[in-house]
Write an enzyme that holds these catalytic residues in place. Structure first.
Site, mmCIF file in Angstrom:
data_model
loop_
_atom_site.group_PDB
_atom_site.id
_atom_site.type_symbol
_atom_site.label_atom_id
_atom_site.label_comp_id
_atom_site.label_asym_id
_atom_site.label_seq_id
_atom_site.Cartn_x
_atom_site.Cartn_y
_atom_site.Cartn_z
ATOM 1 N N GLY A 103 -63.581 -41.039 22.488
ATOM 2 C CA GLY A 103 -63.341 -42.469 22.397
ATOM 3 C C GLY A 103 -64.150 -43.223 21.368
ATOM 4 O O GLY A 103 -64.299 -44.439 21.480
ATOM 5 N N SER A 104 -64.649 -42.544 20.335
ATOM 6 C CA SER A 104 -65.449 -43.284 19.349
ATOM 7 C C SER A 104 -64.595 -44.304 18.595
ATOM 8 O O SER A 104 -65.057 -45.418 18.327
ATOM 9 C CB SER A 104 -66.165 -42.346 18.381
ATOM 10 O OG SER A 104 -65.265 -41.693 17.523
ATOM 11 N N ASN A 105 -63.357 -43.959 18.274
ATOM 12 C CA ASN A 105 -62.487 -44.951 17.624
ATOM 13 C C ASN A 105 -62.155 -46.087 18.577
ATOM 14 O O ASN A 105 -62.148 -47.255 18.179
ATOM 15 C CB ASN A 105 -61.199 -44.298 17.111
ATOM 16 C CG ASN A 105 -61.348 -43.779 15.706
ATOM 17 O OD1 ASN A 105 -61.883 -44.447 14.835
ATOM 18 N ND2 ASN A 105 -60.870 -42.569 15.476
ATOM 19 N N ARG B 122 -48.884 -36.342 32.989
ATOM 20 C CA ARG B 122 -47.720 -36.225 32.100
ATOM 21 C C ARG B 122 -46.455 -36.818 32.737
ATOM 22 O O ARG B 122 -45.670 -37.487 32.076
ATOM 23 C CB ARG B 122 -47.498 -34.763 31.706
ATOM 24 C CG ARG B 122 -46.601 -34.619 30.490
ATOM 25 C CD ARG B 122 -46.498 -33.175 30.022
ATOM 26 N NE ARG B 122 -47.741 -32.596 29.568
ATOM 27 C CZ ARG B 122 -48.249 -32.711 28.338
ATOM 28 N NH1 ARG B 122 -47.621 -33.413 27.427
ATOM 29 N NH2 ARG B 122 -49.386 -32.114 28.023
ATOM 30 N N LEU C 229 -53.740 -37.368 22.308
ATOM 31 C CA LEU C 229 -53.269 -36.051 21.863
ATOM 32 C C LEU C 229 -51.883 -35.649 22.372
ATOM 33 O O LEU C 229 -51.334 -34.669 21.892
ATOM 34 C CB LEU C 229 -54.288 -34.971 22.262
ATOM 35 C CG LEU C 229 -55.670 -35.142 21.643
ATOM 36 C CD1 LEU C 229 -56.586 -34.010 22.072
ATOM 37 C CD2 LEU C 229 -55.592 -35.228 20.123
ATOM 38 N N ASN D 53 -50.803 -45.226 15.101
ATOM 39 C CA ASN D 53 -51.659 -44.061 15.312
ATOM 40 C C ASN D 53 -52.543 -43.871 14.094
ATOM 41 O O ASN D 53 -52.197 -44.290 12.986
ATOM 42 C CB ASN D 53 -50.780 -42.817 15.512
ATOM 43 C CG ASN D 53 -51.598 -41.573 15.791
ATOM 44 O OD1 ASN D 53 -52.536 -41.580 16.561
ATOM 45 N ND2 ASN D 53 -51.217 -40.473 15.152
ATOM 46 N N HIS E 77 -54.332 -40.700 11.985
ATOM 47 C CA HIS E 77 -54.311 -39.247 11.823
ATOM 48 C C HIS E 77 -55.424 -38.865 10.845
ATOM 49 O O HIS E 77 -55.592 -39.506 9.810
ATOM 50 C CB HIS E 77 -52.946 -38.796 11.283
ATOM 51 C CG HIS E 77 -52.807 -37.311 11.235
ATOM 52 N ND1 HIS E 77 -52.601 -36.549 12.365
ATOM 53 C CD2 HIS E 77 -52.873 -36.442 10.202
ATOM 54 C CE1 HIS E 77 -52.530 -35.273 12.021
ATOM 55 N NE2 HIS E 77 -52.694 -35.185 10.713
ATOM 56 N N ASP F 114 -46.363 -37.512 13.774
ATOM 57 C CA ASP F 114 -46.931 -37.856 12.460
ATOM 58 C C ASP F 114 -45.893 -38.132 11.381
ATOM 59 O O ASP F 114 -46.149 -37.909 10.204
ATOM 60 C CB ASP F 114 -47.893 -36.751 11.998
ATOM 61 C CG ASP F 114 -49.010 -36.516 12.981
ATOM 62 O OD1 ASP F 114 -49.481 -37.487 13.598
ATOM 63 O OD2 ASP F 114 -49.419 -35.352 13.142
ATOM 64 N N GLU G 202 -62.367 -43.417 9.452
ATOM 65 C CA GLU G 202 -61.655 -43.962 10.605
ATOM 66 C C GLU G 202 -62.379 -45.182 11.146
ATOM 67 O O GLU G 202 -61.784 -46.237 11.368
ATOM 68 C CB GLU G 202 -61.517 -42.901 11.701
ATOM 69 C CG GLU G 202 -60.597 -41.762 11.326
ATOM 70 C CD GLU G 202 -60.530 -40.669 12.397
ATOM 71 O OE1 GLU G 202 -61.046 -40.878 13.516
ATOM 72 O OE2 GLU G 202 -59.953 -39.610 12.106
#
EC number: 2.1.2.2
Length: 187
Positions: free
Chosen positions: A12-14, A58, A84, A101, A103, A144, A173
């Site tokens: 979770g750093s972003n 899920r 992910l 997103n 990438h 992507d 990022e």
């Protein structure tokens, strides 16, 4: 007030950089963090910013449970910050051009199913790339392949390990993702 919903699967750093950045701005609000991983580091980071956390499996993601929880938060943007799993079509359909997103490579290179984290950085190193970088893009029904919003590059030709590549890419990022989200929301 513009509402931001985050999805994350790992440390979770972003997500934290985004929560910190927008926590200092009155016109934006991170209203929730969704995760498929009950042990994700992103959970404690969100709690430290008083951001509600939603943990799901899920079946809940691909059904309507997560969609309904997202709708209740009335997001202006849904940000995948290290999420992910394949993002479900039902949420994309409800929020066209509002799911973004990040990438850890310069798409279209090193994208697609299975290309995340160290898999990407290892491939970049093995192919002796001069540079790598980040791609912030819209999310569609394919991994992507959504239209590119922003890219930034960094030299990696002198890197010896995938971890060195990862470190340089992560710095990009953290530097760019919150700002690009703000620009996206200010259109």
């Amino acid at each position: 007030m513009k509402n931001i919903v985050l999805f994350a699967s790992g440390g979770g750093s972003n997500a934290e950089k985004i929560m910190d950045y927008f926590g200092k701005k009155d016109e934006f609000n991170v209203v929730g963090l969704f995760t498929n991983n009950p042990n994700a580091g992103a959970i404690s980071r969100a709690k430290s910013y008083n951001v509600p956390v939603f943990v799901f499996n899920r079946e809940e993601l691909n059904g309507n449970i997560v969609l309904k929880n997202v709708q209740n938060l009335n997001p202006d943007v849904i940000v995948l910050a290290g999420f992910l799993w394949k993002f479900p079509s039902n949420i994309i359909a409800q929020y066209p051009d509002k799911v973004v997103n990040i990438h850890p490579a310069l798409l279209p290179k090193y994208g697609g199913k299975g290309m995340y984290g160290m898999h990407v950085h290892t491939a970049v190193l093995e192919n002796k790339e001069e540079e790598s970088g980040i791609t912030i893009h819209y999310v569609n029904d394919n991994y992507d392949e959504g239209n590119v919003i922003f890219q930034a590059t960094v030299k990696v030709s002198d890197c010896v390990t995938p971890q060195e590549v990862a470190s340089r890419v992560l710095a990009l990022e953290h530097e760019h993702f919150p700002r690009v989200i703000e620009e996206f929301l200010s259109k």
